[in-house]
Design a protein around this motif. Structure first.
Motif, mmCIF file in Angstrom:
data_model
loop_
_atom_site.group_PDB
_atom_site.id
_atom_site.type_symbol
_atom_site.label_atom_id
_atom_site.label_comp_id
_atom_site.label_asym_id
_atom_site.label_seq_id
_atom_site.Cartn_x
_atom_site.Cartn_y
_atom_site.Cartn_z
ATOM 1 N N ASP A 98 13.140 -0.410 9.766
ATOM 2 C CA ASP A 98 14.462 -0.696 9.215
ATOM 3 C C ASP A 98 14.528 -2.122 8.697
ATOM 4 O O ASP A 98 15.211 -2.408 7.715
ATOM 5 N N ARG A 99 13.794 -3.043 9.334
ATOM 6 C CA ARG A 99 13.749 -4.419 8.839
ATOM 7 C C ARG A 99 12.871 -4.540 7.602
ATOM 8 O O ARG A 99 13.095 -5.383 6.744
ATOM 9 N N MET A 100 11.846 -3.696 7.517
ATOM 10 C CA MET A 100 10.972 -3.752 6.352
ATOM 11 C C MET A 100 11.708 -3.307 5.088
ATOM 12 O O MET A 100 11.492 -3.834 4.006
ATOM 13 N N VAL A 101 12.571 -2.304 5.236
ATOM 14 C CA VAL A 101 13.299 -1.784 4.084
ATOM 15 C C VAL A 101 14.547 -2.612 3.827
ATOM 16 O O VAL A 101 15.064 -2.659 2.715
ATOM 17 N N ASP A 102 15.030 -3.300 4.860
ATOM 18 C CA ASP A 102 16.285 -4.030 4.780
ATOM 19 C C ASP A 102 16.075 -5.471 4.332
ATOM 20 O O ASP A 102 14.963 -5.983 4.301
ATOM 21 N N LEU A 103 17.172 -6.141 4.019
ATOM 22 C CA LEU A 103 17.227 -7.585 3.804
ATOM 23 C C LEU A 103 16.175 -8.089 2.809
ATOM 24 O O LEU A 103 15.515 -9.094 3.034
ATOM 25 N N GLY A 104 16.021 -7.364 1.707
ATOM 26 C CA GLY A 104 15.155 -7.857 0.640
ATOM 27 C C GLY A 104 13.701 -7.446 0.749
ATOM 28 O O GLY A 104 12.923 -7.739 -0.152
ATOM 29 N N PHE A 105 13.283 -6.796 1.835
ATOM 30 C CA PHE A 105 11.883 -6.383 1.968
ATOM 31 C C PHE A 105 11.565 -5.160 1.116
ATOM 32 O O PHE A 105 10.399 -4.875 0.872
ATOM 33 N N GLU A 106 12.582 -4.412 0.693
ATOM 34 C CA GLU A 106 12.336 -3.152 -0.009
ATOM 35 C C GLU A 106 11.516 -3.359 -1.277
ATOM 36 O O GLU A 106 10.583 -2.598 -1.562
ATOM 37 N N ASP A 107 11.817 -4.386 -2.045
ATOM 38 C CA ASP A 107 11.063 -4.648 -3.273
ATOM 39 C C ASP A 107 9.618 -5.002 -2.964
ATOM 40 O O ASP A 107 8.703 -4.622 -3.703
ATOM 41 N N ASP A 108 9.397 -5.754 -1.867
ATOM 42 C CA ASP A 108 8.025 -6.091 -1.474
ATOM 43 C C ASP A 108 7.246 -4.838 -1.094
ATOM 44 O O ASP A 108 6.082 -4.676 -1.467
ATOM 45 N N VAL A 109 7.901 -3.957 -0.343
ATOM 46 C CA VAL A 109 7.236 -2.712 0.064
ATOM 47 C C VAL A 109 6.902 -1.865 -1.166
ATOM 48 O O VAL A 109 5.806 -1.304 -1.278
ATOM 49 N N ARG A 110 7.835 -1.797 -2.110
ATOM 50 C CA ARG A 110 7.588 -1.026 -3.335
ATOM 51 C C ARG A 110 6.438 -1.642 -4.140
ATOM 52 O O ARG A 110 5.631 -0.931 -4.734
ATOM 53 N N PRO A 165 -9.442 -1.108 2.694
ATOM 54 C CA PRO A 165 -9.275 -0.498 4.006
ATOM 55 C C PRO A 165 -8.893 0.990 3.925
ATOM 56 O O PRO A 165 -8.509 1.494 2.880
ATOM 57 N N VAL A 166 -8.986 1.652 5.101
ATOM 58 C CA VAL A 166 -8.543 3.035 5.222
ATOM 59 C C VAL A 166 -7.025 3.088 5.403
ATOM 60 O O VAL A 166 -6.358 3.986 4.894
ATOM 61 N N GLY A 167 -6.492 2.096 6.136
ATOM 62 C CA GLY A 167 -5.059 2.107 6.412
ATOM 63 C C GLY A 167 -4.501 0.711 6.571
ATOM 64 O O GLY A 167 -5.239 -0.263 6.768
ATOM 65 N N ILE A 168 -3.183 0.611 6.469
ATOM 66 C CA ILE A 168 -2.469 -0.663 6.524
ATOM 67 C C ILE A 168 -1.288 -0.536 7.473
ATOM 68 O O ILE A 168 -0.598 0.478 7.486
ATOM 69 N N ILE A 169 -1.080 -1.567 8.291
ATOM 70 C CA ILE A 169 0.091 -1.640 9.175
ATOM 71 C C ILE A 169 0.910 -2.846 8.740
ATOM 72 O O ILE A 169 0.414 -3.982 8.765
ATOM 73 N N LEU A 170 2.142 -2.614 8.330
ATOM 74 C CA LEU A 170 3.031 -3.687 7.870
ATOM 75 C C LEU A 170 3.997 -4.073 8.972
ATOM 76 O O LEU A 170 4.590 -3.205 9.618
ATOM 77 N N CYS A 171 4.186 -5.379 9.169
ATOM 78 C CA CYS A 171 5.101 -5.895 10.190
ATOM 79 C C CYS A 171 6.048 -6.905 9.550
ATOM 80 O O CYS A 171 5.658 -7.623 8.620
ATOM 81 N N PRO A 172 7.275 -7.031 10.064
ATOM 82 C CA PRO A 172 8.229 -7.958 9.448
ATOM 83 C C PRO A 172 8.010 -9.421 9.820
ATOM 84 O O PRO A 172 8.511 -10.306 9.134
ATOM 85 N N SER A 173 7.285 -9.707 10.904
ATOM 86 C CA SER A 173 7.086 -11.103 11.315
ATOM 87 C C SER A 173 5.617 -11.364 11.616
ATOM 88 O O SER A 173 4.846 -10.442 11.925
#
Length: 618
Positions: free
Chosen positions: A349-361, A259-267
């Motif tokens: 803030d939810r994506m970076v918080d509560l354990g999501f940071e490693d997934d984002v990285r 894809p050209v771009g990605i949108i990440l959501c917490p739920s």
């Protein structure tokens, strides 16, 4: 016959014995007289020189002895200094610090403690891919785009731009911030999308769109903060659609590209809602016949990706995803990020918080080129803002109102209701406004109990929480959005970003411990300029600190503070000093030292460490 006369034996003197090898015998060879005179003359002439040499040698010896004595003295003093540092200076430092602390107020001490805790929990690593971190790759310039604002807007002075921002209460931070634009037409948005927006009664951009869309069109990294229901989804989806449209127009995508771009959501629910919006806007473009069809892929857990095989068999322009399923698809190489240059995180803030940071990285490690990164949320505490600034490239911070502030279009009503009376009083509250109504509870079992109670009383209700299957969750949301159900009972999973039409009333059955969860929950009403009511039940089971956060939030929004909340005093006020919000959760009624969100995060980390030590558990 005469005998011969006898010969007489003659005694000889002994022969001399020469002891030539006797070392004890001194032997002086013969030296001619002339040579002896010459040697004596040389000896007499060199006597004065040797005397000078002996003298200088004795002086050098004396100087060496002095240096040795000085060196020994220095070593002795250094040893004495070390002994003093270890034994005495520690006591002196302690006494000096105690004297300084005695002069400080309680407020200053608390501020210093909060600063130390914040420094200790700061993220060490930037939000970047492992390849970039390993190779030390650092981008200094923002992504270049072909978009430019109209000339008459470019000709405005910085003072005129600032006056427009002040008119709409927009705060910006950053270098060379793109200008705000008051009209969609001036943003050079295609006519089919403008016509669709007008059909949805969206005539002019909201404040976050007014500044956020031009900044995103310019290729800038963005930290976007605005209250719930302010139109953030359009602000980050539209730039991606335009970027994908430009790439498709240059060279059409074929299978395996994108894809050209990605949108990440917490739920999953928020990802599904964002995906539906993207598909709607892309379809409006294609229906006009002037623009090509853009393909969007929904990548979330709980659904079969085979259902979207028709999209996978084409080129993919846009992916809307939750972290877990996206990582799975990337690892299986169902698609790649080789040409991906746009990353947006909704509810960042939810994506970076509560354990999501490693997934984002982990997700970022799949990028092969520079990307434009956008972080949007209604609640973005200072800790996350600071972390984002370190990770983004020349970011523009667009802030409409205080991060974590409540939507001013929501009337907040807080009522004291005993635990045993909640169910009965719930029916009375449902009579305040016509349906649809959302009821929030933090406990999954309580969500099921409330739904069962309402069904028994003849109220059409559906329930949604994390333990339900994806089919049940999708059915509940679709039935509620379509008007087939009057009430939706939900846990926090439905509070982040979900947009429901014409919700006039939100009831918070159990007040969440974290005040930012409360802000998201009441934000399901009062959206897109409409007004709404939020009724919150509190009682003796609600922590006093949470009530204090709620009190300050009501005061900030100019809402009525009930008497039982007014009587709660802030312990920080007695210590003196300025009362600042918590940098971790944004709550106004406490500091970082007693933040419930930080405590919960640390508890989870300890639990994960214990699980790792036990070999993963059974």
């Amino acid at each position: 016959m005469e005998s011969a006369p006898k010969r007489r034996r003659v005694q000889r003197s002994p022969s001399p014995v020469y002891k030539l090898d006797d070392e004890n015998e001194s032997y002086e060879p013969y030296v001619p007289v002339a040579q002896r005179r010459q040697e004596k003359l040389v000896k007499l002439s060199s006597w004065g020189v040797n005397a000078d040499k002996d003298k200088s040698k004795s002086q050098q010896t004396e100087l060496d002895e002095r240096e040795d004595a000085f060196r020994e003295e220095e070593l002795r003093r250094e040893k004495a200094r070390k002994e003093r540092t270890l034994l005495m200076e520690a006591q002196e430092v302690h006494l000096r610090k105690a004297a300084e602390d005695a002069q400080k107020t309680e407020g200053e001490k608390a501020e210093e403690e909060d600063a130390e805790i914040l420094e200790a929990i700061k993220s060490r690593r930037k939000l970047a891919s492992d390849l970039e971190l390993a190779k030390g790759i650092h981008y200094t310039d923002s992504l270049k785009t072909s978009w430019r604002p109209p000339k008459y807007i470019r000709d405005r002075t910085p003072e005129q731009h600032q006056k427009l921002r002040e008119k709409f209460h927009i705060l910006v931070e950053g270098d060379d911030v793109p200008p705000p634009i008051e009209h969609f037409e001036d943003m050079k948005i295609p006519d089919p999308i403008l016509e669709y927006l007008r059909s949805q009664r969206i005539i002019s951009p909201t404040p976050i769109q007014l500044q956020g869309i031009p900044a995103a069109f310019s290729g800038r990294d963005i930290i976007g903060i605005a209250f719930t229901g302010s139109g953030k989804t359009l602000a980050f989806c539209l730039p991606l659609i335009m970027m994908a449209l430009e790439e498709e127009s240059k060279l059409p995508f074929i299978r395996g590209e994108g894809p050209v771009g990605i949108i990440l959501c917490p739920s999953r629910e928020l990802a599904n809602q964002t995906y539906e919006n993207v598909v709607t806007w892309c379809t409006a473009l294609a229906k006009s016949g002037k623009y090509p069809q853009l393909n969007a892929l929904l990548c979330i857990g709980g659904i079969s990706m085979n259902e979207q095989s028709h999209v996978m068999n084409k080129g993919i322009h846009i992916v809307v995803a939750t972290p877990g399923r996206l990582i799975d698809m990337l690892e299986k190489k169902r698609f790649t990020f080789n040409n991906c240059k746009y990353l947006c995180m909704d509810e960042a803030d939810r994506m970076v918080d509560l354990g999501f940071e490693d997934d984002v990285r982990n997700i970022m490690s799949f990028f092969k080129r520079q990307r434009q990164t956008l972080l949007f949320s209604a609640t973005m505490p200072r800790k996350i803002q600071d972390f984002a600034r370190e990770s983004l490239i020349q970011p523009v911070l667009v802030n409409v109102g205080r991060a974590g502030a409540a939507n001013l279009d929501v009337l907040q009503v807080v009522e004291y209701v005993k635990q045993e009376a909640k169910m009965v009083y719930l029916l009375e509250c449902l009579q305040k406004t016509p349906p649809p109504v959302i009821i929030f509870s933090e406990n999954k079992n309580e969500v099921d109990d409330i739904q069962e109670y309402l069904l028994l009383k003849g109220v059409e209700a559906v329930a949604i929480h994390g333990s339900k299957s994806q089919e049940e969750r999708q059915y509940a949301i679709k039935a509620f959005k379509a008007g087939g159900k009057d009430v939706m009972v939900a846990s926090g999973v439905a509070s982040k970003g979900l947009d429901f039409n014409d919700i006039q009333h939100v009831i918070i059955f159990s007040m969440p411990k974290e005040i930012e969860d409360y802000v998201h929950q009441i934000g399901r009403t009062g959206r897109s300029g409409k007004t709404g009511i939020a009724t919150t039940f509190v009682n003796m089971n609600t922590p006093e600190q949470t009530l204090l956060d709620l009190k300050y939030l009501l005061m900030e929004a100019g809402q009525k503070v009930p008497p039982f909340l007014s009587t709660i005093d802030d312990p920080r006020a007695a210590r003196g000093g300025a009362l600042t919000g918590c940098p971790v959760c944004g709550g106004l009624g406490h500091g970082i030292s007693n933040c419930p969100k930080l405590e919960d995060t640390q508890r989870r980390q300890m639990a994960s460490h214990r699980t790792a030590d036990d070999g993963g558990g059974y």
